[in-house]
Enzyme design. Structure first.
Site, mmCIF file in Angstrom:
data_model
loop_
_atom_site.group_PDB
_atom_site.id
_atom_site.type_symbol
_atom_site.label_atom_id
_atom_site.label_comp_id
_atom_site.label_asym_id
_atom_site.label_seq_id
_atom_site.Cartn_x
_atom_site.Cartn_y
_atom_site.Cartn_z
ATOM 1 N N ASP A 155 0.889 -1.169 0.000
ATOM 2 C CA ASP A 155 0.000 0.000 0.000
ATOM 3 C C ASP A 155 0.919 1.208 0.000
ATOM 4 O O ASP A 155 1.599 1.485 0.992
ATOM 5 C CB ASP A 155 -0.884 -0.015 1.262
ATOM 6 N N LYS A 184 2.617 11.408 -3.252
ATOM 7 C CA LYS A 184 1.619 10.724 -4.083
ATOM 8 C C LYS A 184 0.733 11.714 -4.841
ATOM 9 O O LYS A 184 0.243 11.421 -5.925
ATOM 10 C CB LYS A 184 0.763 9.828 -3.183
ATOM 11 N N GLU A 196 -7.196 0.542 -4.649
ATOM 12 C CA GLU A 196 -7.223 0.474 -3.186
ATOM 13 C C GLU A 196 -8.549 -0.085 -2.654
ATOM 14 O O GLU A 196 -8.537 -0.957 -1.790
ATOM 15 C CB GLU A 196 -6.917 1.854 -2.600
ATOM 16 N N ASP A 240 -12.902 5.482 2.379
ATOM 17 C CA ASP A 240 -11.470 5.535 2.702
ATOM 18 C C ASP A 240 -11.062 6.966 3.066
ATOM 19 O O ASP A 240 -10.924 7.829 2.202
ATOM 20 C CB ASP A 240 -10.659 5.030 1.499
HETATM 21 P P1 ADP Z 1 -3.049 7.309 3.758
HETATM 22 O O1 ADP Z 1 -3.851 6.254 3.095
HETATM 23 O O2 ADP Z 1 -3.541 8.669 3.430
HETATM 24 O O3 ADP Z 1 -1.605 7.170 3.560
HETATM 25 P P2 ADP Z 1 -3.740 6.189 6.395
HETATM 26 O O4 ADP Z 1 -4.843 5.346 5.988
HETATM 27 O O5 ADP Z 1 -2.569 5.532 6.980
HETATM 28 O O6 ADP Z 1 -3.261 7.206 5.314
HETATM 29 O O7 ADP Z 1 -4.303 7.260 7.443
HETATM 30 C C1 ADP Z 1 -3.489 8.193 8.031
HETATM 31 C C2 ADP Z 1 -4.315 9.131 8.821
HETATM 32 O O8 ADP Z 1 -4.977 8.421 9.835
HETATM 33 C C3 ADP Z 1 -3.480 10.187 9.512
HETATM 34 O O9 ADP Z 1 -4.112 11.437 9.388
HETATM 35 C C4 ADP Z 1 -3.492 9.729 10.957
HETATM 36 O O10 ADP Z 1 -3.363 10.799 11.844
HETATM 37 C C5 ADP Z 1 -4.849 9.110 11.045
HETATM 38 N N1 ADP Z 1 -4.958 8.195 12.189
HETATM 39 C C6 ADP Z 1 -4.227 7.103 12.427
HETATM 40 N N2 ADP Z 1 -4.589 6.517 13.579
HETATM 41 C C7 ADP Z 1 -5.597 7.276 14.088
HETATM 42 C C8 ADP Z 1 -6.398 7.212 15.264
HETATM 43 N N3 ADP Z 1 -6.215 6.255 16.167
HETATM 44 N N4 ADP Z 1 -7.348 8.144 15.439
HETATM 45 C C9 ADP Z 1 -7.530 9.125 14.533
HETATM 46 N N5 ADP Z 1 -6.799 9.252 13.413
HETATM 47 C C10 ADP Z 1 -5.849 8.339 13.192
HETATM 48 MG MG MG Z 2 -4.635 4.912 2.132
#
Ligand code: ADP
Ligand code: MG
Length: 572
Positions: free
Chosen positions: A6, A68, A143, A166
């Site tokens: 991912d 990205k 995704e 998502d």
């Molecule tokens: P991406 O797909 O955009 O790379 P992710 O799916 O990994 O990102 O999501 C990242 C986001 O999720 C960040 O903004 C992070 O702060 C938020 N995040 C991760 N864990 C938590 C949580 N426990 N509570 C709230 N937000 C969270």
């Molecule tokens: Mg993502």
């Protein structure tokens, strides 16, 4: 071996199928999720992930995040002089390194995910980034498709429609998928590439900055970091106290923020995502009730307010059984495992490992349910009596890939009674049904009497030892040629057995015209001669020759029979 990746806007992860199970691989710090951040040192050094994030404190201008967003664009990033693909390649290289370190072997192939809305240029750029990192990209998958795989939604039912919500760090999308027989189709996708958890961090940071008063620009990143920490904590706690001691050498900050404060702050932000949901639903032309499931992915869906709002919008419980920030990498890993064959063991649980059928005339295997059919399933066919006045028909239930019944395994045997009729006139329907637990039920019915005979064959239809499956499939490949020619011979012989007496009758009753006689006699001789040899294709050709030589005479016979029937009817 193929890995699943991912490659996210804010976070990335890598996984592999190990002993039939998809797992994500953790780095040296035990973390399975890596920030998609790269630092390019002035001296050419490169650091990725948490290490790169720490460089923000000392060298913020050379730290690249959210690359990205630029994928597929022909640009070079300021300060570091790298293309988006080159930056992404560094992230992929680091993931590859973690995987190789964990697995202890070289990794050279990957499945990489991209958003459903990525266009060809963005997909091609992702593929090139993989190649730059030394990875052959076995497949680029969407995704939401990966998320659906992780949640096992492809096995929900024959045809399922699901919504994947998502909400990540910097982007949001809602995708509606339709899945049928392992084929995923995007019905609609709508999103906002400027909506994500980062916005919430910024809202909390601004609140902190307001409270702190005058804070120098270069230390504001610390406020942002603490803001994110608070946001995460508030997903499980009802209140959290942020402490930033001596941020400028002398002043400290302490501020308590409650879940309720955060909910108020983020209300409008969540509504923006719901507007996209509305648009996507509208584009798909589906009603909410037509969705079979709604799943949440992306780290920001850990926020209780988000979960509630989405459940409210879709008027149903949402599936949160997977880690939302790991689901996409997990799905990519499953896809990689299926492609490399490492997931075979698991996939086999839900399909018939070998073909199922019954023995028919001439000792042939007649397949009703082919190998690799997804269960539950059902199939049936009609059979007839092989001889005049036959009282019963033996049903031998077989499993295997060979053409001849004797080379397959017998799972069970029973007899159906039938009404005595001339050869070929009885009608016995045989139905195979495998339920979700792998139980095979075989039902035979004489359509004349309507009487059913049924047997159940437990487990063996689906639970077959892997080695035995391999042996059976191997044998079918090894003997493919002989098997096929035996089947052709047997089928041709059955046809010849039927044709020869019929031809004799047609000739005796004078349906054959003089100019046809010679060819028919030659064809009969040819059939008899080839039947004595075991030459399958020669017999098949001879039977075909006899069939066409007698075609005109047979038509005359039928015509005469119809005339007679008509006369009888008119005579009445
Ligand atoms: P991406 O797909 O955009 O790379 P992710 O799916 O990994 O990102 O999501 C990242 C986001 O999720 C960040 O903004 C992070 O702060 C938020 N995040 C991760 N864990 C938590 C949580 N426990 N509570 C709230 N937000 C969270
Ligand atoms: Mg993502």
């Amino acid at each position: 071996m193929i890995v699943g990746i991912d490659l996210g806007t804010t976070h990335s992860a890598i996984g592999v199928v190990d002993s039939g199970f998809p797992i994500l691989l953790a780095d040296e710090e035990g973390k399975r999720i890596m920030p998609s951040v790269v630092w390019f040192g002035a001296d050419g050094a490169v650091e990725v992930g948490r290490k790169a994030q720490r460089r923000r404190a000392t060298d913020p201008m050379r730290v690249i995040s959210s690359v990205k967003r630029w994928m597929g664009q022909d640009i070079v990033l300021e300060n570091v002089g790298k293309s988006p693909e080159q930056v992404s390649a560094e992230i992929l290289k680091e993931l590859k390194r973690i995987a190789e370190w964990r697995i202890g072997a070289e990794v050279s192939k990957a499945v990489i995910t991209v958003p459903a809305y990525f266009n060809d240029a963005q997909r091609a750029a992702t593929k090139r980034a993989g190649e730059l990192a030394g990875l052959e990209v076995a497949r680029i998958i969407n995704e939401p498709t990966a998320a659906a795989l992780a949640y096992g939604l492809d096995k929900l039912k024959d045809k399922a429609r699901v919504a994947v919500y998502d909400l990540g760090g910097g982007t949001f999308d809602l995708t509606i998928l339709e899945m049928e027989e392992g084929v995923f189709q995007v019905l609609a996708t709508h999103g906002d590439t400027r909506l994500g958890g980062d916005d919430v961090d910024a809202m909390i940071r601004d609140m902190l900055l307001d409270a702190a008063g005058d804070v120098p620009e270069e230390i504001r990143w610390r406020f942002l970091e603490e803001a994110e920490k608070a946001k995460r904590a508030l997903s499980t706690e009802l209140s959290y106290t942020i402490r930033i001691p001596f941020y400028d050498g002398s002043s400290s900050l302490e501020k308590t923020i409650t879940r309720t404060d955060l909910d108020k702050m983020t209300k409008g932000w969540i509504t923006r995502s719901l507007k996209c949901c509305q648009q996507a639903m509208h584009d798909s032309g589906l009603l909410l009730a037509e969705l079979d499931a709604v799943v949440l992915v992306g780290g920001s869906t850990r926020m209780p307010a988000v979960r509630e709002a989405v459940a409210d919008f879709f008027q149903r419980e949402v599936d949160v059984t997977q880690h939302p920030d790991e689901a996409i990498a997990l799905g990519a890993t499953i896809q990689a495992g299926v492609m490399s064959g490492a997931m075979r063991k698991m996939v086999l649980l839900d399909v018939t490992p070998l073909s199922l059928g019954i023995e028919t005339f001439g000792g042939l295997m007649n397949v009703l349910i082919p190998r690799n059919t997804t269960i539950p399933c059902k199939a049936g066919e009609m059979f007839t009596n092989a001889a005049d006045s036959q009282e019963k028909m033996a049903i031998r239930v077989l499993q295997g890939e060979r053409e001849m019944a004797r080379d397959n395994w017998e799972l069970g045997k029973f007899e159906v009674m039938m009404e005595k009729l001339p050869k070929g006139q009885a009608r016995v329907g045989v139905q195979f049904r495998i339920d979700a637990d792998g139980i095979l039920e075989v039902l035979a019915r004489d359509t004349k009497t309507g009487k059913d005979t049924a047997i159940n064959i437990a487990s063996s239809a689906v639970n077959v030892d892997d080695a035995a499956v391999e042996e059976m499939v191997g044998a079918s490949v090894e003997h493919a040629f002989e098997d096929m020619s035996e089947r052709i011979f047997t089928e041709a012989k059955l046809k010849a057995d039927e044709l020869l007496p019929a031809v004799e009758m047609i000739m005796a009753q004078g349906f054959v015209e003089e100019h046809e006689r010679e060819e028919i006699e030659a064809a009969v001789k040819d059939v008899k001669a080839t039947m004595a040899s075991a030459a399958a294709n020669a017999l098949k050709a001879a039977v075909q020759r006899l069939d066409s030589a007698t075609e005109a005479a047979a038509a005359r016979l039928v015509e005469k029979a119809m005339e007679e029937a008509l006369e009888r009817e008119l005579g009445l």
